[in-house]
Design a protein around this motif. Structure first.
Motif, PDB file in Angstrom:
ATOM      1  N   GLY B 196       0.815  -1.221   0.000  1.00 47.43           N
ATOM      2  CA  GLY B 196       0.000   0.000   0.000  1.00 47.43           C
ATOM      3  C   GLY B 196       0.840   1.259   0.000  1.00 47.43           C
ATOM      4  N   MET B 197       2.143   1.095   0.246  1.00 51.88           N
ATOM      5  CA  MET B 197       2.997   2.273   0.345  1.00 51.88           C
ATOM      6  C   MET B 197       4.423   1.903  -0.026  1.00 51.88           C
ATOM      7  SD  MET B 197       4.007   4.333   3.821  1.00 51.88           S
ATOM      8  CE  MET B 197       2.688   5.411   4.172  1.00 51.88           C
ATOM      9  N   GLY B 198       5.104   2.864  -0.647  1.00 55.09           N
ATOM     10  CA  GLY B 198       6.528   2.682  -0.928  1.00 55.09           C
ATOM     11  C   GLY B 198       7.320   3.724  -0.157  1.00 55.09           C
ATOM     12  N   ILE B 199       8.417   3.294   0.452  1.00 57.92           N
ATOM     13  CA  ILE B 199       9.277   4.249   1.168  1.00 57.92           C
ATOM     14  C   ILE B 199      10.658   4.233   0.515  1.00 57.92           C
ATOM     15  CG2 ILE B 199      10.436   4.788   3.348  1.00 57.92           C
ATOM     16  CD1 ILE B 199       8.053   3.698   4.826  1.00 57.92           C
ATOM     17  N   SER B 200      11.134   5.411   0.188  1.00 54.45           N
ATOM     18  CA  SER B 200      12.481   5.506  -0.373  1.00 54.45           C
ATOM     19  C   SER B 200      13.285   6.521   0.428  1.00 54.45           C
ATOM     20  CB  SER B 200      12.419   5.967  -1.836  1.00 54.45           C
ATOM     21  OG  SER B 200      12.148   7.355  -1.897  1.00 54.45           O
ATOM     22  N   GLY B 201      14.574   6.547   0.169  1.00 58.32           N
ATOM     23  CA  GLY B 201      15.406   7.623   0.683  1.00 58.32           C
ATOM     24  C   GLY B 201      15.592   8.612  -0.453  1.00 58.32           C
ATOM     25  N   ALA B 202      16.746   9.238  -0.513  1.00 55.85           N
ATOM     26  CA  ALA B 202      17.100  10.112  -1.634  1.00 55.85           C
ATOM     27  C   ALA B 202      18.609  10.234  -1.668  1.00 55.85           C
ATOM     28  CB  ALA B 202      16.476  11.487  -1.472  1.00 55.85           C
ATOM     29  N   ASN B 203      19.158  10.261  -2.867  1.00 57.34           N
ATOM     30  CA  ASN B 203      20.587  10.523  -2.972  1.00 57.34           C
ATOM     31  C   ASN B 203      20.861  12.023  -3.070  1.00 57.34           C
ATOM     32  OD1 ASN B 203      20.310   7.623  -4.528  1.00 57.34           O
ATOM     33  ND2 ASN B 203      22.119   7.790  -3.244  1.00 57.34           N
ATOM     34  N   ILE B 204      19.929  12.718  -3.693  1.00 58.21           N
ATOM     35  CA  ILE B 204      20.041  14.171  -3.823  1.00 58.21           C
ATOM     36  C   ILE B 204      18.612  14.724  -3.766  1.00 58.21           C
ATOM     37  CG2 ILE B 204      21.027  16.084  -5.192  1.00 58.21           C
ATOM     38  CD1 ILE B 204      22.406  13.942  -6.954  1.00 58.21           C
ATOM     39  N   ALA B 205      18.454  15.927  -3.235  1.00 57.44           N
ATOM     40  CA  ALA B 205      17.164  16.618  -3.283  1.00 57.44           C
ATOM     41  C   ALA B 205      17.416  18.023  -3.824  1.00 57.44           C
ATOM     42  CB  ALA B 205      16.531  16.672  -1.902  1.00 57.44           C
ATOM     43  N   VAL B 206      16.667  18.369  -4.871  1.00 55.86           N
ATOM     44  CA  VAL B 206      16.913  19.652  -5.544  1.00 55.86           C
ATOM     45  C   VAL B 206      15.881  20.685  -5.092  1.00 55.86           C
ATOM     46  CG1 VAL B 206      17.175  20.803  -7.763  1.00 55.86           C
ATOM     47  CG2 VAL B 206      17.775  18.384  -7.535  1.00 55.86           C
ATOM     48  N   ALA B 207      16.360  21.770  -4.479  1.00 53.45           N
ATOM     49  CA  ALA B 207      15.459  22.777  -3.919  1.00 53.45           C
ATOM     50  C   ALA B 207      14.673  23.505  -5.015  1.00 53.45           C
ATOM     51  CB  ALA B 207      16.254  23.777  -3.091  1.00 53.45           C
ATOM     52  N   GLU B 238      21.009  17.152   4.499  1.00 60.04           N
ATOM     53  CA  GLU B 238      22.290  17.244   3.804  1.00 60.04           C
ATOM     54  C   GLU B 238      22.196  16.816   2.345  1.00 60.04           C
ATOM     55  OE1 GLU B 238      21.338  14.840   5.581  1.00 60.04           O
ATOM     56  OE2 GLU B 238      22.321  12.948   5.107  1.00 60.04           O
ATOM     57  N   LYS B 239      21.030  16.300   1.938  1.00 57.09           N
ATOM     58  CA  LYS B 239      20.871  15.908   0.537  1.00 57.09           C
ATOM     59  C   LYS B 239      20.480  17.102  -0.331  1.00 57.09           C
ATOM     60  CE  LYS B 239      21.278  11.569   1.635  1.00 57.09           C
ATOM     61  NZ  LYS B 239      22.487  10.827   1.314  1.00 57.09           N
ATOM     62  N   LEU B 240      20.126  18.213   0.282  1.00 54.81           N
ATOM     63  CA  LEU B 240      19.649  19.370  -0.474  1.00 54.81           C
ATOM     64  C   LEU B 240      20.757  20.049  -1.273  1.00 54.81           C
ATOM     65  CD1 LEU B 240      17.350  20.910   2.279  1.00 54.81           C
ATOM     66  CD2 LEU B 240      16.567  20.171   0.010  1.00 54.81           C
ATOM     67  N   VAL B 241      20.454  20.342  -2.521  1.00 55.90           N
ATOM     68  CA  VAL B 241      21.323  21.200  -3.340  1.00 55.90           C
ATOM     69  C   VAL B 241      20.414  22.234  -3.996  1.00 55.90           C
ATOM     70  CG1 VAL B 241      23.037  19.394  -3.811  1.00 55.90           C
ATOM     71  CG2 VAL B 241      21.148  19.738  -5.418  1.00 55.90           C
ATOM     72  N   PRO B 242      20.968  23.396  -4.365  1.00 56.98           N
ATOM     73  CA  PRO B 242      20.102  24.452  -4.884  1.00 56.98           C
ATOM     74  C   PRO B 242      19.420  24.122  -6.215  1.00 56.98           C
ATOM     75  CG  PRO B 242      22.238  25.362  -4.253  1.00 56.98           C
ATOM     76  CD  PRO B 242      22.343  23.878  -4.149  1.00 56.98           C
ATOM     77  N   SER B 243      20.206  23.774  -7.257  1.00 57.14           N
ATOM     78  CA  SER B 243      19.547  23.702  -8.553  1.00 57.14           C
ATOM     79  C   SER B 243      19.775  22.374  -9.254  1.00 57.14           C
ATOM     80  CB  SER B 243      19.999  24.866  -9.440  1.00 57.14           C
ATOM     81  OG  SER B 243      21.318  24.630  -9.850  1.00 57.14           O
ATOM     82  N   ILE B 244      18.956  22.149 -10.264  1.00 61.21           N
ATOM     83  CA  ILE B 244      18.929  20.847 -10.929  1.00 61.21           C
ATOM     84  C   ILE B 244      20.289  20.506 -11.533  1.00 61.21           C
ATOM     85  CG2 ILE B 244      18.065  21.676 -13.178  1.00 61.21           C
ATOM     86  CD1 ILE B 244      16.615  18.588 -11.512  1.00 61.21           C
ATOM     87  N   LYS B 245      21.017  21.512 -11.974  1.00 56.15           N
ATOM     88  CA  LYS B 245      22.312  21.211 -12.583  1.00 56.15           C
ATOM     89  C   LYS B 245      23.375  20.781 -11.564  1.00 56.15           C
ATOM     90  CE  LYS B 245      22.033  23.427 -16.969  1.00 56.15           C
ATOM     91  NZ  LYS B 245      22.653  24.343 -17.901  1.00 56.15           N
ATOM     92  N   ASP B 246      23.088  21.055 -10.302  1.00 54.21           N
ATOM     93  CA  ASP B 246      24.035  20.625  -9.266  1.00 54.21           C
ATOM     94  C   ASP B 246      24.110  19.106  -9.147  1.00 54.21           C
ATOM     95  OD1 ASP B 246      24.683  23.245  -8.549  1.00 54.21           O
ATOM     96  OD2 ASP B 246      22.986  23.382  -7.177  1.00 54.21           O
ATOM     97  N   ILE B 247      23.130  18.428  -9.722  1.00 50.93           N
ATOM     98  CA  ILE B 247      23.158  16.962  -9.611  1.00 50.93           C
ATOM     99  C   ILE B 247      24.233  16.365 -10.523  1.00 50.93           C
ATOM    100  CG2 ILE B 247      20.695  16.905  -9.068  1.00 50.93           C
ATOM    101  CD1 ILE B 247      20.218  15.681 -11.841  1.00 50.93           C
ATOM    102  N   VAL B 248      24.643  17.115 -11.554  1.00 51.14           N
ATOM    103  CA  VAL B 248      25.545  16.528 -12.552  1.00 51.14           C
ATOM    104  C   VAL B 248      26.882  16.067 -11.950  1.00 51.14           C
ATOM    105  CG1 VAL B 248      26.749  16.883 -14.742  1.00 51.14           C
ATOM    106  CG2 VAL B 248      24.388  17.685 -14.465  1.00 51.14           C
ATOM    107  N   PRO B 249      27.612  16.954 -11.251  1.00 51.02           N
ATOM    108  CA  PRO B 249      28.875  16.457 -10.678  1.00 51.02           C
ATOM    109  C   PRO B 249      28.669  15.357  -9.634  1.00 51.02           C
ATOM    110  CG  PRO B 249      28.424  18.716  -9.962  1.00 51.02           C
ATOM    111  CD  PRO B 249      27.433  18.401 -11.025  1.00 51.02           C
TER     112      PRO B 249
END
Lengths: 187, 730
Positions: B196-207, B238-249
């Motif tokens: 009934g539910m899925g739980i995940s973590g996150a490697n990155i979260a984009v603000a 600590e997974k938060l980064v400002p923008s979508i392009k920050d995920i690339v590196p």
């Protein structure tokens, strides 16, 4: 990077990651190629419509060859042997496929069956992830469910022994479609 | 001293052959494959970018969390900010209860383990199923601990997994990996389709976009976030980064550093609720993001430990850690392990919980070299140690040794002289003693320790200080304790080589221990006291340079003193002035000879055979001072020396100062491996630039009865003839 270099790099990287790249010079070749590679892998197909799927006449080609093509319904893709979806971009650097997979059927067809066939227009191959991200940012709001797929599902969790096909597909075929799809070396 | 239960865990891990075998094999191949996957890439630039993005983010968590929340809510998702583990657990439980959920599928999430979510839900009648293969196996084995952050079940042989699966299915299962993976697919697929539910973590979260990024190879995160009608993502600040392009590196580094892959099979980015099958038809999924603080904002506000929030959880630091390879994550005891884990544990759990795990760091700095987020893990561990000592005080043994003796140089020197006389009967006239105290500590097996010299260097220097007419350079020699009291002959070699180059060397008698033993024990008070004493003594020498032949001392003088005395106006400047003058012996020789040693100046003696010398990279010499290639050049220029490389020349020898006394059971196998590499090199002599390594290697080779000699680089340069013949007695 020149177009041919992109295709060559995409193909060799994708194959290094365990995908099989099948070139199709024209959309019309997709149907026959599918029939050929999917024949031994079961007859139940989950097909997601797209302009390319339509122009290529994929459904008719498969149905004509005796495959059982499913396109909808609550059980969609759950029991299928193969899911066929069109991806939007390829990334040459890593042999990766990219798409906006917000549409539920697209996701289910690409995730649930043991075999996944990705259709990709050859002119959609880009050099790297940054270029692909830029392309989506230009299109408008960021997609709800954006997905990158590189090779089949894999694990090395038991004794670090690489094993293919855990929760996702165990086979990934990429049909690279276009005049310049060329042979598997991108020539 | 480490807790009894902790010591028992170490003992169990060290005696678990399959654990050690699996981790060892992985770590060995990892080093090679990591190199390959980064080939042609500018790793230094990449980690600068990641460090900059994550460090900047850590300075703006509130702002980023606000933006992230607005973005998710604008798409129709919900964000709950959980101050602590209890709040996060309760929120998730309420969501599950509201939807009448009985079964939950989970993709791997450290954060969920950190808050002990599974136990909490089970107690309330909800079944969480881990779907990552390794996590599922461990879930089926109550009491079993994960051994590695990225590969939690790496320690289990396939036969063991087969037994677990047999028990679960109630039917025999062959230990065939392919087949067992099929079984996992079949069994967990049922859960995916009915949960009934899925739980995940996150490697990155984009603000900027409110996006959650998930990387998996198995594809379980895709199913977890697609099939069930409700998705809860647990995301640490600590997974938060400002923008979508920050995920690339980050996406460039995470799989490469984690498992040496160019990319994981799947990278999934979820932005707001998306279509899902809900009961009888297609609808919109419910998305809840739990933003977890649990110590993170406190950490971000801490000027020292904020750096640890740059971590992207690749675990490469543990993959290269010589200690982790032996003991595994099972010993560290909490969710996050290795050096970085002990720092995170101090904030996410408590300082007390980090006391034992942090003590496992031997300080070899290999992790700092490979960290893709450029975190100076070993320095953070030392800072943590300092806080432990500030809060709990030193253990009584350390207190007596450091406060009572090391901090009082006159007393220490008197005691050492007395020890040199008392040890006579036990050493049987041999300069190496077996099973006897090194300075004031207990001895370990597998390594002999040196006798304390009858006459320390400080008493010999009057005879060595030859006055030259017009010296090229005036140098004050800072010997450090090991050279002064155990190996004065290394000091004599330093005098000889520098004299040959026209340097006038003096020995400031007021010099004391550099304080490194105090720094590494977290005893700042003693370290400060010794820094001041040494600065005064070395200033009085009025020398052009301060030379040391011990890299640990060099680091103390160059780096630690200015740091220890920062904020003390009377001392800070003096510490910096001294630091500028400090030079390592081998570095100085290299400069004086202009990189052109004796080989060009004097012809090789005809007929004399070159001695095969292999070089051991001392951790602080290579990773702090960066002189590894300089030393090799100097040795190559030495006539009669043929430099041959050993395997893994830059792997720690297991000494680590008092580490080898605190954890002899860990130090010994690390030494063992080093000795094997030395022996296999075919060298007759092993050279090193650290007297601590010399002590460790001599002791180890002596116990083995090996004829290979261990020399400080200064000794190699001083007298080639001494390289041939004789044992490890000098």
């Amino acid at each position: 990077m020149k177009f041919q270099e992109l295709i060559t790099s995409f193909t060799s990287q994708a194959e290094a990651m365990g995908a099989r790249v099948i070139p199709a010079a024209r959309p019309g070749e997709i149907g026959p190629k599918l029939v050929e590679v999917l024949r031994p892998l079961g007859s139940k197909i989950a097909l997601v419509d797209s302009p390319l799927v339509k122009t290529a006449g994929v459904e008719a080609a498969l149905a004509g060859a005796g495959f059982n093509v499913d396109k909808d319904g609550p059980e969609f893709a759950r029991q299928a042997d193969t899911g066929i979806v069109e991806f939007e971009y390829g990334i040459a650097e890593t042999g990766t496929l990219a798409m906006d997979a917000t549409d539920l059927k697209t996701r289910l067809a690409a995730m649930l069956p043991l075999t996944c066939v990705a259709l990709l227009p050859a002119e959609r191959v880009r050099a790297n992830l940054t270029e692909v991200i830029d392309a989506y940012l230009e299109r408008g709001p960021w997609p709800g469910y954006f997905t990158l797929v590189t090779g089949p599902s894999r694990t090395a969790d038991i004794e670090r022994s690489l094993t293919i096909g855990v929760h996702g597909p165990e086979r990934l075929f990429i049909i690279l479609v276009g005049e310049n799809g060329g042979d598997s070396r991108g020539r | 001293m480490a807790g009894k239960e902790f010591k028992q865990r170490i003992h169990r891990a060290l005696n678990n052959d399959s654990l050690r075998g699996a981790l060892g094999r992985f770590a060995d191949s990892y080093i090679v494959s990591r190199e390959q996957v980064y080939a042609g890439r500018d790793f230094a630039a990449l980690r600068e970018r990641i460090a900059a993005i994550k460090s900047d983010a850590a300075g703006h968590y509130e702002e980023l969390a606000d933006r992230f929340t607005r973005a998710v809510e604008a798409r129709g998702g919900k964000v709950f900010r959980a101050g602590d583990a209890a709040a996060a657990r309760e929120y998730i439980y309420q969501v599950a209860k509201e939807h009448g959920v009985t079964d939950i599928v989970k993709s791997k999430s450290f954060a969920s383990e950190e808050i002990h979510l599974n136990e909490f839900l089970q107690e309330r009648g909800i079944n969480p199923y881990e779907t990552d293969l390794a996590e599922w196996i461990l879930q089926l084995m109550p009491g079993e601990r994960p051994s590695h952050m990225v590969m939690p079940a790496i320690h289990l042989p396939k036969e063991e997994v087969a037994r677990v699966f047999s028990r679960y299915l109630g039917e025999p299962v062959e230990p065939d990996i392919k087949n067992m993976v099929r079984i996992a697919r079949r069994e967990l697929r049922k859960k995916f389709l009915t949960a009934g539910m899925g739980i995940s973590g996150a490697n990155i979260a984009v603000a900027e976009t409110g996006t959650i990024v998930l990387c998996t190879n198995e594809g379980n995160a895709r199913l977890t976030t697609t099939v069930p009608p409700v998705h809860v993502a647990i995301v640490g600040y600590e997974k938060l980064v400002p923008s979508i392009k920050d995920i690339v590196p980050i996406l460039e580094a995470l799989p490469r550093s984690g498992t040496a892959q160019p990319i994981t099979s799947y990278v999934t980015m979820i932005t707001g609720p998306v279509p899902a099958w809900r009961g009888e038809g297609e609808g919109i999924k419910e998305l809840h993001v739990v933003l977890l603080d649990n110590g993170r904002t406190r950490m971000a506000a801490d000027p020292v430990f904020k750096e640890a929030l740059q971590c992207i959880r690749c675990a490469s630091c543990t993959n290269v850690c010589p200690v982790f390879q032996l003991v595994s994550g099972q010993v560290y005891g909490y969710i996050y392990n290795g050096g970085i884990g002990s720092v995170l544990t101090a904030f996410f759990n408590s300082l007390e919980d980090a006391v034992d795990p942090q003590s496992l760091c031997i300080g070899c700095r290999r992790c700092a070299e490979v960290c893709p987020a450029k975190i100076n893990i070993p320095d953070l561990v030392l800072k943590l140690r300092e806080r432990v000592v500030t809060k709990q005080g030193l253990s009584s043994g350390y207190r007596i040794a450091l406060h009572g003796i090391v901090a009082k140089p006159k007393l220490m020197h008197t005691l050492l002289r007395a020890a040199s006389r008392l040890q006579g009967p036990v050493t049987h006239g041999q300069p190496l003693i077996r099973h006897l105290p090194l300075f004031f500590s207990n001895l370990t097996s597998g390594r002999s320790l040196p006798a304390i010299a009858k006459e320390p260097l400080r008493d010999r220097v009057k005879r060595l200080e030859a006055r030259t007419g017009r010296p090229r350079l005036k140098a004050a020699f800072y010997s450090g304790c090991v050279i002064d009291f155990a190996y004065p002959e290394i000091g004599e070699a330093v005098y000889k080589v520098l004299g040959r180059e026209g340097v006038q060397v003096t020995f400031p008698q007021g010099q004391a221990c550099c304080g490194a033993p105090a720094v590494y024990a977290g005893d700042r008070e003693t370290a400060v006291k010794l820094a001041k004493q040494n600065i005064t003594a070395l200033e009085e020498a009025r020398a052009d340079v301060v030379v040391t032949a011990c890299p640990t001392c060099a680091v103390a003088l160059k780096k630690d003193f200015p740091e220890l005395l920062a904020g003390e106006p009377a001392w800070e400047e003096r510490a910096r002035a001294l630091a500028k003058k400090v030079k390592d012996f081998t570095e100085l020789v290299h400069e004086l000879t202009g990189g052109q040693g004796k080989k060009v100046k004097q012809a090789k003696k005809s007929g004399s055979r070159a001695v095969k010398v292999t070089y051991h990279d001392s951790c602080h010499f290579k990773r702090h001072l960066g002189l590894d290639q300089v030393a090799r050049q100097v040795l190559k220029e030495q006539p009669g020396v043929e430099l041959v490389e050993m395997q893994e020349s830059d792997r720690c020898c297991g000494f680590g100062g008092s580490y080898s006394i605190k954890y002899p059971e860990i130090s010994a196998p690390i030494l063992e491996r080093k000795l094997k590499n030395i022996t296999e090199s075919g060298a007759e002599v092993v050279a090193a630039d650290c007297p601590g390594c010399v002590l460790q290697l001599r002791g180890g080779l002596d116990q083995k009865g090996s004829s290979i000699k261990v020399k400080h680089t200064a000794e190699v340069l001083a007298a080639l003839e001494n390289l041939q013949g004789g044992g490890n007695s000098k």
